[in-house]
Design a protein around this motif. Structure first.
Motif, PDB file in Angstrom:
ATOM      1  N   SER A  27      -3.115  29.888   5.889  1.00 24.81           N
ATOM      2  CA  SER A  27      -1.927  30.678   5.572  1.00 24.81           C
ATOM      3  C   SER A  27      -2.217  31.672   4.447  1.00 24.81           C
ATOM      4  O   SER A  27      -1.804  32.835   4.512  1.00 24.81           O
ATOM      5  CB  SER A  27      -0.786  29.747   5.163  1.00 24.81           C
ATOM      6  OG  SER A  27       0.311  30.479   4.691  1.00 24.81           O
ATOM      7  N   GLY A  28      -2.928  31.231   3.417  1.00 32.54           N
ATOM      8  CA  GLY A  28      -3.301  32.128   2.316  1.00 32.54           C
ATOM      9  C   GLY A  28      -4.208  33.253   2.777  1.00 32.54           C
ATOM     10  O   GLY A  28      -4.067  34.397   2.338  1.00 32.54           O
ATOM     11  N   GLN A  29      -5.135  32.950   3.684  1.00 29.80           N
ATOM     12  CA  GLN A  29      -6.026  33.981   4.224  1.00 29.80           C
ATOM     13  C   GLN A  29      -5.228  35.025   4.997  1.00 29.80           C
ATOM     14  O   GLN A  29      -5.453  36.229   4.851  1.00 29.80           O
ATOM     15  CB  GLN A  29      -7.079  33.347   5.131  1.00 29.80           C
ATOM     16  CG  GLN A  29      -8.018  34.330   5.778  1.00 29.80           C
ATOM     17  CD  GLN A  29      -8.900  35.040   4.783  1.00 29.80           C
ATOM     18  OE1 GLN A  29      -9.339  34.456   3.806  1.00 29.80           O
ATOM     19  NE2 GLN A  29      -9.164  36.310   5.027  1.00 29.80           N
ATOM     20  N   LEU A  30      -4.285  34.583   5.810  1.00 27.34           N
ATOM     21  CA  LEU A  30      -3.444  35.517   6.553  1.00 27.34           C
ATOM     22  C   LEU A  30      -2.591  36.367   5.618  1.00 27.34           C
ATOM     23  O   LEU A  30      -2.396  37.569   5.856  1.00 27.34           O
ATOM     24  CB  LEU A  30      -2.561  34.765   7.550  1.00 27.34           C
ATOM     25  CG  LEU A  30      -3.294  34.114   8.713  1.00 27.34           C
ATOM     26  CD1 LEU A  30      -2.329  33.246   9.525  1.00 27.34           C
ATOM     27  CD2 LEU A  30      -3.953  35.152   9.591  1.00 27.34           C
ATOM     28  N   ILE A  58       3.590  39.880  -0.997  1.00 29.70           N
ATOM     29  CA  ILE A  58       3.090  39.404   0.294  1.00 29.70           C
ATOM     30  C   ILE A  58       1.926  38.440   0.126  1.00 29.70           C
ATOM     31  O   ILE A  58       1.837  37.437   0.825  1.00 29.70           O
ATOM     32  CB  ILE A  58       2.659  40.597   1.177  1.00 29.70           C
ATOM     33  CG1 ILE A  58       3.855  41.486   1.475  1.00 29.70           C
ATOM     34  CG2 ILE A  58       2.023  40.110   2.474  1.00 29.70           C
ATOM     35  CD1 ILE A  58       3.490  42.794   2.158  1.00 29.70           C
ATOM     36  N   GLY A  59       1.032  38.754  -0.802  1.00 31.25           N
ATOM     37  CA  GLY A  59      -0.169  37.937  -0.983  1.00 31.25           C
ATOM     38  C   GLY A  59       0.132  36.589  -1.596  1.00 31.25           C
ATOM     39  O   GLY A  59       1.237  36.342  -2.096  1.00 31.25           O
ATOM     40  N   PRO A  60      -0.851  35.696  -1.573  1.00 32.30           N
ATOM     41  CA  PRO A  60      -0.667  34.389  -2.201  1.00 32.30           C
ATOM     42  C   PRO A  60      -0.595  34.528  -3.719  1.00 32.30           C
ATOM     43  O   PRO A  60      -0.968  35.575  -4.265  1.00 32.30           O
ATOM     44  CB  PRO A  60      -1.914  33.610  -1.766  1.00 32.30           C
ATOM     45  CG  PRO A  60      -2.909  34.637  -1.379  1.00 32.30           C
ATOM     46  CD  PRO A  60      -2.158  35.834  -0.943  1.00 32.30           C
ATOM     47  N   VAL A  78      -8.042  42.444  -1.152  1.00 28.23           N
ATOM     48  CA  VAL A  78      -7.131  41.525  -1.830  1.00 28.23           C
ATOM     49  C   VAL A  78      -7.831  40.178  -1.903  1.00 28.23           C
ATOM     50  O   VAL A  78      -8.246  39.625  -0.886  1.00 28.23           O
ATOM     51  CB  VAL A  78      -5.780  41.402  -1.089  1.00 28.23           C
ATOM     52  CG1 VAL A  78      -4.904  40.359  -1.750  1.00 28.23           C
ATOM     53  CG2 VAL A  78      -5.071  42.750  -1.053  1.00 28.23           C
ATOM     54  N   HIS A  79      -7.998  39.656  -3.126  1.00 28.82           N
ATOM     55  CA  HIS A  79      -8.669  38.373  -3.352  1.00 28.82           C
ATOM     56  C   HIS A  79      -7.700  37.398  -4.015  1.00 28.82           C
ATOM     57  O   HIS A  79      -6.863  37.802  -4.819  1.00 28.82           O
ATOM     58  CB  HIS A  79      -9.884  38.549  -4.266  1.00 28.82           C
ATOM     59  CG  HIS A  79     -10.986  39.340  -3.652  1.00 28.82           C
ATOM     60  ND1 HIS A  79     -11.974  38.762  -2.901  1.00 28.82           N
ATOM     61  CD2 HIS A  79     -11.242  40.661  -3.660  1.00 28.82           C
ATOM     62  CE1 HIS A  79     -12.799  39.700  -2.479  1.00 28.82           C
ATOM     63  NE2 HIS A  79     -12.367  40.873  -2.925  1.00 28.82           N
ATOM     64  N   ALA A  80      -7.846  36.135  -3.690  1.00 30.29           N
ATOM     65  CA  ALA A  80      -7.043  35.081  -4.313  1.00 30.29           C
ATOM     66  C   ALA A  80      -7.777  33.759  -4.162  1.00 30.29           C
ATOM     67  O   ALA A  80      -8.619  33.590  -3.275  1.00 30.29           O
ATOM     68  CB  ALA A  80      -5.667  34.989  -3.670  1.00 30.29           C
ATOM     69  N   ALA A  81      -7.461  32.827  -5.032  1.00 28.10           N
ATOM     70  CA  ALA A  81      -8.009  31.473  -4.939  1.00 28.10           C
ATOM     71  C   ALA A  81      -7.088  30.639  -4.050  1.00 28.10           C
ATOM     72  O   ALA A  81      -5.865  30.766  -4.108  1.00 28.10           O
ATOM     73  CB  ALA A  81      -8.116  30.842  -6.323  1.00 28.10           C
ATOM     74  N   ALA A  82      -7.683  29.808  -3.212  1.00 28.27           N
ATOM     75  CA  ALA A  82      -6.897  28.973  -2.305  1.00 28.27           C
ATOM     76  C   ALA A  82      -6.120  27.922  -3.086  1.00 28.27           C
ATOM     77  O   ALA A  82      -6.660  27.250  -3.960  1.00 28.27           O
ATOM     78  CB  ALA A  82      -7.805  28.300  -1.286  1.00 28.27           C
ATOM     79  N   LEU A  83      -4.852  27.813  -2.765  1.00 29.71           N
ATOM     80  CA  LEU A  83      -3.954  26.849  -3.416  1.00 29.71           C
ATOM     81  C   LEU A  83      -4.005  26.960  -4.940  1.00 29.71           C
ATOM     82  O   LEU A  83      -4.031  25.955  -5.648  1.00 29.71           O
ATOM     83  CB  LEU A  83      -4.281  25.418  -2.991  1.00 29.71           C
ATOM     84  CG  LEU A  83      -3.912  25.041  -1.563  1.00 29.71           C
ATOM     85  CD1 LEU A  83      -4.381  23.632  -1.247  1.00 29.71           C
ATOM     86  CD2 LEU A  83      -2.423  25.162  -1.337  1.00 29.71           C
ATOM     87  N   GLY A  85      -6.389  27.796  -6.874  1.00 32.55           N
ATOM     88  CA  GLY A  85      -7.630  27.324  -7.469  1.00 32.55           C
ATOM     89  C   GLY A  85      -7.905  25.848  -7.242  1.00 32.55           C
ATOM     90  O   GLY A  85      -8.906  25.325  -7.718  1.00 32.55           O
ATOM     91  N   MET A  86      -7.029  25.171  -6.513  1.00 36.04           N
ATOM     92  CA  MET A  86      -7.231  23.740  -6.276  1.00 36.04           C
ATOM     93  C   MET A  86      -8.298  23.480  -5.218  1.00 36.04           C
ATOM     94  O   MET A  86      -8.857  22.392  -5.175  1.00 36.04           O
ATOM     95  CB  MET A  86      -5.909  23.084  -5.877  1.00 36.04           C
ATOM     96  CG  MET A  86      -4.903  23.062  -7.007  1.00 36.04           C
ATOM     97  SD  MET A  86      -3.297  22.401  -6.537  1.00 36.04           S
ATOM     98  CE  MET A  86      -3.696  20.809  -5.913  1.00 36.04           C
ATOM     99  N   LEU A  87      -8.551  24.466  -4.360  1.00 32.40           N
ATOM    100  CA  LEU A  87      -9.615  24.339  -3.361  1.00 32.40           C
ATOM    101  C   LEU A  87     -10.750  25.291  -3.733  1.00 32.40           C
ATOM    102  O   LEU A  87     -10.499  26.389  -4.215  1.00 32.40           O
ATOM    103  CB  LEU A  87      -9.096  24.704  -1.964  1.00 32.40           C
ATOM    104  CG  LEU A  87      -8.100  23.758  -1.325  1.00 32.40           C
ATOM    105  CD1 LEU A  87      -7.653  24.303   0.024  1.00 32.40           C
ATOM    106  CD2 LEU A  87      -8.701  22.382  -1.140  1.00 32.40           C
ATOM    107  N   PRO A  88     -11.988  24.901  -3.488  1.00 31.23           N
ATOM    108  CA  PRO A  88     -13.123  25.767  -3.841  1.00 31.23           C
ATOM    109  C   PRO A  88     -13.379  26.835  -2.774  1.00 31.23           C
ATOM    110  O   PRO A  88     -14.491  26.995  -2.282  1.00 31.23           O
ATOM    111  CB  PRO A  88     -14.283  24.779  -3.932  1.00 31.23           C
ATOM    112  CG  PRO A  88     -13.935  23.725  -2.940  1.00 31.23           C
ATOM    113  CD  PRO A  88     -12.432  23.596  -3.024  1.00 31.23           C
TER     114      PRO A  88
END
Length: 110
Positions: A27-30, A58-60, A78-83, A85-88
């Motif tokens: 979902s975050g990737q989308l 719109i982004g995470p 557009v870059h973001a950490a998953a959850l 930063g909880m996921l690597p």
């Protein structure tokens, strides 16, 4: 029998957690891809502040917008950490747009 049941329940909870984390990452990737697409369209129209706002909405959470400009075009990442930063995992989306007439050459920015 009780010990085996406790181990099985723990394993099922762990697997369920992994599945939910996977869905959250997808979902975050989308959301990154959608945010990049919308930001590229807005920047091509000369509306950079609206593009930054669109990425924030719109982004995470924690999504960062970067642009690279070339003659007559712009590439948006557009870059973001998953959850949060909880996921690597590093989530990112990229989009490319041709600038509207009168918007000049592409501008690199933060």
């Amino acid at each position: 029998m009780t010990v085996e049941a406790a181990i099985a329940v723990c394993a099922l909870v762990f697997v369920l957690g992994l599945v939910l984390a996977g869905f959250a990452a997808v979902s975050g990737q989308l959301r990154c891809t959608d945010a990049a697409s919308e930001a590229a369209r807005l920047i091509a129209r000369g509306q950079r502040p609206l593009a930054e706002r669109a990425v924030a909405e719109i982004g995470p959470p924690g999504a960062v917008l970067t642009t690279t400009g070339e003659a007559g075009a712009v590439q948006v990442d557009v870059h973001a950490a998953a959850l949060g930063g909880m996921l690597p995992i590093d989530l990112h989306g990229t989009a490319y747009a041709v600038l509207e007439p009168g918007e000049g050459s592409g501008r690199a920015g933060g």
